[in-house]
Design an enzyme around this catalytic site. Structure first.
Site, PDB file in Angstrom:
ATOM      1  CD1 TRP A   1      -2.965   1.460   0.658  1.00 21.88           C
ATOM      2  CD2 TRP A   1      -1.491   2.429   2.030  1.00 21.88           C
ATOM      3  NE1 TRP A   1      -3.432   2.727   0.952  1.00 21.88           N
ATOM      4  CE2 TRP A   1      -2.546   3.339   1.797  1.00 21.88           C
ATOM      5  CE3 TRP A   1      -0.439   2.822   2.873  1.00 21.88           C
ATOM      6  CZ2 TRP A   1      -2.579   4.607   2.368  1.00 21.88           C
ATOM      7  CZ3 TRP A   1      -0.470   4.085   3.444  1.00 21.88           C
ATOM      8  CH2 TRP A   1      -1.540   4.967   3.189  1.00 21.88           C
TER       9      TRP A   1
ATOM     10  CG  ASP B   1      -5.222  -4.682   0.275  1.00 21.13           C
ATOM     11  OD1 ASP B   1      -6.294  -5.323   0.224  1.00 21.13           O
ATOM     12  OD2 ASP B   1      -4.099  -5.208   0.157  1.00 21.13           O
ATOM     13  CG  ASP B   2      -6.910   3.575   0.475  1.00 22.59           C
ATOM     14  OD1 ASP B   2      -5.877   4.037   0.970  1.00 22.59           O
ATOM     15  OD2 ASP B   2      -8.022   4.148   0.537  1.00 22.59           O
ATOM     16  CG  LEU B   3     -11.279   1.575   5.432  1.00 19.79           C
ATOM     17  CD1 LEU B   3     -12.022   0.253   5.225  1.00 19.79           C
ATOM     18  CD2 LEU B   3     -11.057   1.818   6.921  1.00 19.79           C
TER      19      LEU B   3
END
Length: 204
Positions: free
Chosen positions: A138, A157-159
């Protein structure tokens, strides 16, 4: 380093054509305003400090670090000379202090040559950066987007990106990797621009 306005406009036209959801979002959010950070070392230091703490706490630690090395600019050389105890006094956790020292030492020794990163492919950049303690995929993707200005990075994967996709595409729950990539497929080769608009959507 400035992004090519012509390429950005091409990317925006592509996203509007390829994805009706993006077309609506771009209209609502306005111009694309990502400006790559010139100082690559500083960008990585910033990313490591920011991990798992609030934005305001990270800003405060960065400021203390800058004040400590002033009037010099924060560099690999002066960071490598700081004892881990001093970093801890400035608010850096013991674990992150070891990450920052590792990063600084690799740059000073020439093992990590940030100035030549622009010549590597996205995959090669990620491969180089994840060798450094405390830098995962990330963080490497953020470096590609915000330091190198790469236009086709999708940080699945970044919220924030996952939350935006859930909201924008009316999903029941946060999308998994497979679903995220399926939704992002039409954005290629401008996934970075679309991801930036995903973050912007959370502020609207």
């Amino acid at each position: 380093m400035a992004l090519n306005p012509e390429e950005i406009n091409k990317g925006l036209r592509h996203l509007r054509r390829a994805d009706p959801v993006m077309r609506t979002l771009i209209r609502r959010a306005g111009p694309y305003k990502l400006k790559p950070r010139r100082d690559r070392f500083h960008a990585l230091v910033s990313s490591i400090i920011s991990q798992q703490i609030s934005g305001s706490a990270a800003r405060s630690i960065r400021q203390r670090l800058h004040d400590h090395v002033a009037p010099e600019k924060l560099s690999a050389e002066n960071l490598s000379r700081l004892a881990p105890e001093m970093l801890r006094k400035l608010g850096v956790s013991p674990q992150k202090a070891s990450y920052l020292v590792d990063l600084a030492n690799r740059v000073v020794s020439g093992e990590l040559r940030l100035e030549r990163m622009g010549r590597l492919t996205d995959e090669e950049v990620i491969e180089e950066l994840i060798k450094i303690k405390g830098i995962g995929v990330w963080t490497a993707q953020m470096f590609l987007m915000f330091s190198l200005g790469r236009l086709d990075v999708f940080p699945h994967d970044d919220l924030g990106v996952r939350t935006a996709i859930k909201n924008l595409y009316s999903l029941e729950e946060l999308p998994d990797k497979k679903t995220s990539h399926e939704i992002a497929q039409p954005w290629r080769p401008y996934a970075s621009i679309a991801s930036w608009y995903c973050w912007r959507s959370l502020e609207l």
